[in-house]
Design an enzyme around this catalytic site. Structure first.
Site, mmCIF file in Angstrom:
data_model
loop_
_atom_site.group_PDB
_atom_site.id
_atom_site.type_symbol
_atom_site.label_atom_id
_atom_site.label_comp_id
_atom_site.label_asym_id
_atom_site.label_seq_id
_atom_site.Cartn_x
_atom_site.Cartn_y
_atom_site.Cartn_z
ATOM 1 N N HIS A 126 6.821 -2.842 -7.555
ATOM 2 C CA HIS A 126 7.020 -2.421 -5.705
ATOM 3 C C HIS A 126 8.365 -1.463 -5.990
ATOM 4 C CE1 HIS A 126 5.802 -6.093 -4.503
ATOM 5 N NE2 HIS A 126 5.716 -6.644 -5.387
ATOM 6 N N SER A 127 8.583 -0.334 -4.819
ATOM 7 C CA SER A 127 9.389 0.212 -4.052
ATOM 8 C C SER A 127 10.026 0.034 -3.213
ATOM 9 C CB SER A 127 8.892 2.001 -4.945
ATOM 10 O OG SER A 127 8.261 1.355 -3.448
ATOM 11 N N TYR A 128 11.050 0.122 -3.011
ATOM 12 C CA TYR A 128 12.287 1.118 -2.594
ATOM 13 C C TYR A 128 13.342 0.253 -3.204
ATOM 14 C CZ TYR A 128 13.625 2.597 1.687
ATOM 15 O OH TYR A 128 14.251 2.556 2.468
ATOM 16 N N TYR A 180 17.250 -10.676 -0.863
ATOM 17 C CA TYR A 180 17.349 -11.696 0.936
ATOM 18 C C TYR A 180 15.992 -13.075 -0.108
ATOM 19 C CZ TYR A 180 14.306 -7.982 1.167
ATOM 20 O OH TYR A 180 12.954 -6.945 1.148
ATOM 21 N N ALA A 191 0.941 -1.261 0.230
ATOM 22 C CA ALA A 191 -0.148 0.121 0.190
ATOM 23 C C ALA A 191 0.811 1.226 0.039
ATOM 24 C CB ALA A 191 -1.046 -0.029 1.296
ATOM 25 N N ARG A 192 2.556 1.307 0.733
ATOM 26 C CA ARG A 192 2.634 2.249 1.050
ATOM 27 C C ARG A 192 3.378 2.845 -0.231
ATOM 28 N NH1 ARG A 192 6.168 0.811 6.022
ATOM 29 N NH2 ARG A 192 7.469 -0.615 5.079
ATOM 30 N N GLU A 193 4.119 1.783 -1.164
ATOM 31 C CA GLU A 193 4.415 2.151 -2.317
ATOM 32 C C GLU A 193 3.726 3.067 -3.317
ATOM 33 O OE1 GLU A 193 5.733 -1.424 -3.060
ATOM 34 O OE2 GLU A 193 6.988 -2.085 -1.219
ATOM 35 N N ASN A 223 2.029 -10.234 -0.970
ATOM 36 C CA ASN A 223 3.576 -10.390 -1.789
ATOM 37 C C ASN A 223 4.348 -12.068 -0.569
ATOM 38 O OD1 ASN A 223 4.779 -10.662 -4.039
ATOM 39 N ND2 ASN A 223 6.221 -9.725 -3.297
ATOM 40 N N ARG A 224 3.623 -12.694 0.244
ATOM 41 C CA ARG A 224 4.146 -13.281 1.093
ATOM 42 C C ARG A 224 2.876 -14.469 1.153
ATOM 43 N NH1 ARG A 224 7.514 -10.303 0.662
ATOM 44 N NH2 ARG A 224 9.279 -9.868 2.189
HETATM 45 ZN ZN ZN Z 1 6.732 -3.735 -2.317
#
Ligand code: ZN
Length: 417
Positions: free
Chosen positions: A304-306, A356, A177-179, A251-252
């Site tokens: 996505h970011s960042y 990672y 949400a925050r990206e 995304n998991r």
């Molecule tokens: Zn992301």
């Protein structure tokens, strides 16, 4: 008069809502050299409420990297003292998050309507999906692939000239949400497609021979929440049985080594994998659409970011995909294309070794469905602003990213399977 004053107060409050609660909060970057440093940051995270920006959680910190995180105003002195006492090298990326949040709205574009150079709220994006489809009926059609937990329609734009049995590229934005730069890019892509079709040979060819499925915002509920309640929200907004914490990390949540590594079984974690793979309505809708269109979808792109990275499978394991040499060459060329415009440097490689290990990601899942060309973009920047990238960088970010996307799409077109 009283009504007028109240309305004014409400308008003022909502305009600045995203900046509330962040007064005095800091974003710090710690340079991590070895296991000892990692242990110290774990200690810190155990005793202090910390919001990890990069990597996504404390469990994903690796040696010879950096850890970016947000600390509450009341904890910042203690955290800084802890870092100093333990000789950890660090810098302050953002000294007062409230100021940075206000500074992100620095677009010179005036007015309140939709703009490609501003961050648009969901209501505005939703109306835009309708308008852009209506105004370009020969290039765009809009459909709904599902609804979110809170009942919002998930709009998908199909962009391309009509034709039989066309191969397709699927691209989504707004998983986290925050990206905010991510949904901005999906909108930009659609605008550039319709603006340059028939004028620019490469885009024209792409749209004649390919369809692009564009999902402008995957996690709409989360995105709305970042506009109305908490700018730093990441997950979906679903409720969790037996917990008062909300949301799952979309995304998991895919069925790709689900929750085996780099994800949490705790509903309060920002990397919560959900109660099961595809437990979220949003990820289920996305996965169903791709499953139903597997014969045409030749590439999967997720924005996505960042951190300026271009990643390909795998992230859930250190194993390499069968066409890893090919993916590496594509990524290398794509980041070179991207850098050609403004010199923005990207790193690239398989997810697990480049950032990672993290299981349950959509790129790994799409690849294992048989989509050979699967990439995750992590857009600007490298941490100077992180998730609060100023609107004045939307244009340059989108322009350069478009070059990489067009390169990948052209490559796919020349290597159909
Ligand atoms: Zn992301």
């Amino acid at each position: 008069m009283l009504v007028f004053l109240l309305l004014g107060a409400v308008a003022l409050a909502s305009a600045h809502h995203a900046g509330e609660h962040f007064e005095g909060e800091k974003v710090l970057r710690v340079h991590v050299e070895d296991e000892n440093h990692i242990n110290l940051i774990h200690q810190l995270a155990d005793t202090t409420q910390i919001d990890f920006w990069k990597p996504d959680s404390v469990t994903q910190i690796t040696p010879h990297s950096v850890a970016d995180f947000r600390v509450k105003a009341e904890d910042s002195v203690a955290v800084v003292n802890f870092l100093k006492q333990n000789n950890l090298k660090f810098e302050e990326l953002i000294s007062n998050l409230k100021n940075a949040l206000e500074a992100q709205f620095d677009s010179r574009v005036r007015g309140t309507g939709h703009s490609y150079e501003k961050y648009n709220n969901w209501e505005t994006i939703e109306a835009w999906t309708q308008q852009v489809a209506t105004e370009n009926p020969d290039l765009i059609s809009r459909s709904v692939i599902g609804t979110t937990f809170e009942g919002r329609n998930m709009y998908l734009l199909k962009v391309g000239k009509a034709g039989a049995n066309k191969p397709a590229v699927f691209m989504d934005c707004g998983f986290h949400a925050r990206e905010w730069i991510s949904p901005a890019f999906c909108q930009w892509f659609v605008r550039e497609a319709v603006r340059t079709y028939g004028r620019e040979i490469h885009m024209t060819e792409l749209l004649e021979k390919l369809d692009f499925y564009i999902l402008p915002v995957v996690n709409i509920d989360g995105y709305v929440y970042t506009w109305t309640k908490n700018r730093m929200w990441r997950k979906t907004r679903s409720t969790n049985a037996g917990s008062s914490c909300y949301g799952t990390d979309p995304n998991r949540n895919f069925d790709a080594g689900w929750c085996q590594t780099g994800a949490s079984h705790s509903p309060c974690s920002d990397t919560y994998c959900g109660s099961a793979a595809e437990s979220e309505k949003e990820t289920k809708a996305l996965a169903n659409f791709i499953r139903n269109n597997l014969s045409s979808i030749k590439a999967y792109l997720t924005i996505h970011s960042y951190s300026q990275m271009l990643l390909y499978p795998y992230s859930y394991d250190y194993k390499l995909p069968a066409n890893n040499v090919e993916l590496n060459t594509i990524a290398k060329t794509a980041v070179k294309e991207l850098a050609s415009l403004h010199g923005t440097k990207y790193t690239y490689g398989p997810g697990a070794t480049t950032i990672y290990p993290a299981a349950g990601g959509s790129d790994d899942w799409a690849y294992d469905q048989g989509i050979k060309y699967s990439f995750t973009f992590e857009l600007r920047d490298n941490g100077r602003y992180g998730f609060v990238l100023p609107e004045s960088q939307i244009r340059a970010t989108c322009e350069e990213t478009l070059l990489a996307i067009k390169y990948i799409a052209s490559y796919v077109l020349e290597h159909l399977y």
